[in-house]
Write an enzyme that holds these catalytic residues in place. Structure first.
Site, PDB file in Angstrom:
ATOM      1  N   ASP A  33      -1.778  30.154  12.178  1.00 45.43           N
ATOM      2  CA  ASP A  33      -2.779  29.369  11.458  1.00 45.43           C
ATOM      3  C   ASP A  33      -4.153  29.872  11.842  1.00 45.43           C
ATOM      4  O   ASP A  33      -4.342  30.383  12.952  1.00 45.43           O
ATOM      5  CB  ASP A  33      -2.633  27.876  11.793  1.00 45.43           C
ATOM      6  CG  ASP A  33      -3.158  26.998  10.669  1.00 45.43           C
ATOM      7  OD1 ASP A  33      -2.340  26.479   9.899  1.00 45.43           O
ATOM      8  OD2 ASP A  33      -4.391  26.869  10.545  1.00 45.43           O
ATOM      9  N   LYS A  38      -6.449  23.436  15.833  1.00 51.08           N
ATOM     10  CA  LYS A  38      -5.077  23.012  15.561  1.00 51.08           C
ATOM     11  C   LYS A  38      -4.103  23.768  16.462  1.00 51.08           C
ATOM     12  O   LYS A  38      -3.173  23.189  17.025  1.00 51.08           O
ATOM     13  CB  LYS A  38      -4.758  23.313  14.083  1.00 51.08           C
ATOM     14  CG  LYS A  38      -3.558  22.570  13.550  1.00 51.08           C
ATOM     15  CD  LYS A  38      -3.148  23.163  12.226  1.00 51.08           C
ATOM     16  CE  LYS A  38      -3.360  22.220  11.084  1.00 51.08           C
ATOM     17  NZ  LYS A  38      -2.866  22.774   9.813  1.00 51.08           N
ATOM     18  N   LEU A 150      11.702  18.555   1.370  1.00 48.77           N
ATOM     19  CA  LEU A 150      11.497  17.651   2.502  1.00 48.77           C
ATOM     20  C   LEU A 150      10.664  16.457   2.077  1.00 48.77           C
ATOM     21  O   LEU A 150       9.645  16.620   1.404  1.00 48.77           O
ATOM     22  CB  LEU A 150      10.741  18.377   3.617  1.00 48.77           C
ATOM     23  CG  LEU A 150      11.288  19.730   4.075  1.00 48.77           C
ATOM     24  CD1 LEU A 150      10.296  20.397   5.022  1.00 48.77           C
ATOM     25  CD2 LEU A 150      12.636  19.544   4.750  1.00 48.77           C
ATOM     26  N   LEU A 246      14.325   4.241  -7.992  1.00 48.82           N
ATOM     27  CA  LEU A 246      14.187   3.272  -9.085  1.00 48.82           C
ATOM     28  C   LEU A 246      13.460   2.017  -8.596  1.00 48.82           C
ATOM     29  O   LEU A 246      13.563   0.970  -9.224  1.00 48.82           O
ATOM     30  CB  LEU A 246      15.567   2.910  -9.644  1.00 48.82           C
ATOM     31  CG  LEU A 246      16.297   4.017 -10.410  1.00 48.82           C
ATOM     32  CD1 LEU A 246      17.663   3.543 -10.887  1.00 48.82           C
ATOM     33  CD2 LEU A 246      15.477   4.507 -11.612  1.00 48.82           C
ATOM     34  N   GLY A 249       6.935  -0.580  -8.621  1.00 46.66           N
ATOM     35  CA  GLY A 249       5.807  -0.918  -7.754  1.00 46.66           C
ATOM     36  C   GLY A 249       4.513  -0.413  -8.357  1.00 46.66           C
ATOM     37  O   GLY A 249       4.370  -0.366  -9.590  1.00 46.66           O
ATOM     38  N   GLY A 253       2.520   8.298  -4.987  1.00 46.64           N
ATOM     39  CA  GLY A 253       1.323   9.004  -4.514  1.00 46.64           C
ATOM     40  C   GLY A 253       1.761  10.171  -3.653  1.00 46.64           C
ATOM     41  O   GLY A 253       2.875  10.671  -3.800  1.00 46.64           O
ATOM     42  N   CYS A 256       2.616  15.557  -3.172  1.00 52.11           N
ATOM     43  CA  CYS A 256       3.592  16.344  -3.937  1.00 52.11           C
ATOM     44  C   CYS A 256       3.749  15.897  -5.386  1.00 52.11           C
ATOM     45  O   CYS A 256       3.457  16.671  -6.299  1.00 52.11           O
ATOM     46  CB  CYS A 256       4.936  16.297  -3.235  1.00 52.11           C
ATOM     47  SG  CYS A 256       4.821  16.825  -1.520  1.00 52.11           S
ATOM     48  N   LYS A 259       0.533  16.168  -7.575  1.00 52.25           N
ATOM     49  CA  LYS A 259       0.104  17.580  -7.722  1.00 52.25           C
ATOM     50  C   LYS A 259       1.111  18.360  -8.574  1.00 52.25           C
ATOM     51  O   LYS A 259       0.728  19.118  -9.474  1.00 52.25           O
ATOM     52  CB  LYS A 259      -0.010  18.203  -6.328  1.00 52.25           C
ATOM     53  CG  LYS A 259      -0.238  19.686  -6.294  1.00 52.25           C
ATOM     54  CD  LYS A 259      -0.491  20.167  -4.868  1.00 52.25           C
ATOM     55  CE  LYS A 259       0.774  20.463  -4.096  1.00 52.25           C
ATOM     56  NZ  LYS A 259       1.446  21.714  -4.411  1.00 52.25           N
ATOM     57  N   LYS A 316       3.209   6.063   1.443  1.00 53.40           N
ATOM     58  CA  LYS A 316       4.506   5.431   1.662  1.00 53.40           C
ATOM     59  C   LYS A 316       4.610   5.152   3.161  1.00 53.40           C
ATOM     60  O   LYS A 316       3.777   5.646   3.935  1.00 53.40           O
ATOM     61  CB  LYS A 316       5.649   6.330   1.184  1.00 53.40           C
ATOM     62  CG  LYS A 316       5.784   7.638   1.946  1.00 53.40           C
ATOM     63  CD  LYS A 316       7.023   8.381   1.496  1.00 53.40           C
ATOM     64  CE  LYS A 316       7.245   9.601   2.367  1.00 53.40           C
ATOM     65  NZ  LYS A 316       8.444  10.345   2.015  1.00 53.40           N
TER      66      LYS A 316
END
Ligand code: UGA
Length: 425
Positions: A33, A38, A150, A246, A249, A253, A256, A259, A316
């Site tokens: 990176d 980081k 994932l 299913l 709500g 968001g 993934c 986008k 989430k």
């Protein structure tokens, strides 16, 4: 399984999970990176995000000498396999920004010896890999598209227990990549590169479609006095449909689904096609975020100076990721309406440039004296709170809008409150 030497470009979410899990499987992994800060914290075993089980794997592999973190310019030996796991963010048109991919591939071409295999983990639009493979093959470097499936908060388990391993490329190179994954007992789908790339987008779009479909049905449930939880349970029991994704709500968001659905929509339009189904999925999701504010305005009228608490800021539970979380749009709408917004999340943090917004330290503190509450993320701590006692501390009309259908309506009513779910009785 014979341990291999692997390099991963990108210590973001996908790169770190891939690097950590490959090292746990016995391979020797260098994660690269450009962010020095980081790298320092990763070398100390501290991950920049909250992912159950990941810190332990990283610490164990560092101690075992199978995982190191480096700046790309300090590495000369890249090993036999090079993963690309850098970001492909949305541009303003919805297309994917492939600048980071291009930069990494140029570096690979100039530094990596012939015979190395490049494995693409970043989500790239169909067509991207074919061109990259051609460029790399000119230098004797192989290329395989290996999309990831994932879920944040479940990534380590998903790595080892994936439903399928998708490998796109030429058969000999695919065989060599499959050798890396001998400890993963999943069916391998071998295919061409664009098909592998499209499997990723189609999978995410299909899951997003299931959610938007459940949300549309939920909105009808309100009108016909049906209960969406029961309806979707009945629908999902059909094995051809399946019961997951299913839950109605306030919509999906994260980094993934929003986008990838936008990128797929862009891909259709830029190729002269129309995608009405996909557009509807995106549209329903945007509408769904407005539902709580509309319901509260409908019940309370003008929201100027009215206290409306928001519970849950992450997209989430079990993650600290707030990217494109419904709570963000909901809070922005409430602030525009003039509301005073106390918010709470167990780990996620959101900042707004407004005196009307504060992030507080507990569910109870956020709820106290609020006229209305919006549950935006189904953290256990929020769903299982003592809603009877908490609702009693609210100000009239004590409206609880349960955007995740996870709170017990009877407890809210017992506390003297009004309960509104999404298509839930
Ligand atoms: C998603 C996919 O599930 C992964 O397979 C994929 O690898 C990943 O995107 C990616 O492309 O990298 P993730 O974004 O981590 O994973 O989260 P999900 O668990 O899929 O949830 C996405 C959103 O859908 C959340 O906001 C969640 O609250 C919402 N959701 C999910 C619902 O509203 N209803 C449901 O029934 C399920």
């Amino acid at each position: 399984m014979r341990p291999r030497r692997v390099t991963v470009f990108g210590a973001g979410y996908v790169g770190l999970v891939a690097g950590a899990c490959l090292s746990k499987s016995g391979h020797t992994v260098t994660v690269l990176d450009v962010d020095e800060k980081k790298l320092v914290s990763l070398r100390g075993g501290v991950t920049p995000f909250h992912e159950p089980g990941l810190d332990e794997i990283i610490t164990g592999s560092i101690e075992a000498g199978r995982l190191i973190f480096e700046h790309p310019s300090n590495v000369t030996d890249f090993g036999e396999y090079v993963y690309v796991a850098v970001g492909t963010p949305s541009t303003s048109t919805g297309s994917s920004d492939l600048r980071f991919i291009s930069a990494v591939v140029e570096q690979i071409v100039s530094t990596v010896p012939a015979g190395t295999i490049v494995i693409m983990k970043s989500t790239v639009p169909p067509g991207t890999g074919t061109a990259l493979a051609k460029r790399l093959e000119a230098h004797g470097i192989g290329y395989v598209s290996n999309p990831e499936f994932l879920r944040e908060g479940n990534a380590v388990k998903d790595w080892y227990e994936t439903d399928r391993m998708v490998l796109g490329g030429n058969p000999e190179t695919i065989d060599k990549v499959a050798e890396l994954y001998e400890d993963i007992l999943a069916p391998i789908l071998r295919c061409d590169i664009p098909s592998a790339e499209l499997i990723k987008y189609a999978s995410n779009a299909f899951l997003a479609m299931k959610i938007s479909f459940a949300n549309e049905i939920a909105n009808l449930c309100n009108t016909v006095d049906a209960d969406v939880t029961t309806v979707m349970k009945g629908v999902g029991l059909d094995k051809r449909i399946g019961g997951s994704f299913l839950n109605a709500g306030i919509g999906y968001g994260g980094s993934c689904f929003p986008k990838d659905t936008r990128a797929l929509d862009y891909l259709y339009s830029v190729n002269g096609h129309h995608s009405p189904l996909l557009k509807a999925v995106i549209d329903v999701n945007a509408f769904q975020r407005r539902v709580p504010v509309t319901a509260i305005r409908h019940r309370l009228g003008d929201l100027h100076g009215v206290r409306v608490a928001v519970l849950g800021l992450t997209f989430k539970p079990h993650t600290d990721d707030t990217r494109e979380a419904p709570a963000g749009d909901i809070i922005r709408m409430l602030l525009v309406e003039g509301a005073i917004v106390p918010a709470y999340d167990p780990v996620g943090v959101m900042d707004f440039e407004s005196d009307q917004y504060t992030q507080v330290g507990s569910v109870e503190e956020a709820v106290r004296d609020a006229c209305a509450v919006i549950v935006a993320t189904e953290w256990d701590e929020i769903c299982d709170a003592d809603w009877k006692t908490m609702t009693a501390t609210m100000a009239e009309p004590k409206l609880v809008f349960d955007g995740r259908n996870c709170v017990d309506p009877a407890a809210v009513r017992a506390g003297g409150g009004e309960y509104v779910g999404v298509g839930r009785r």
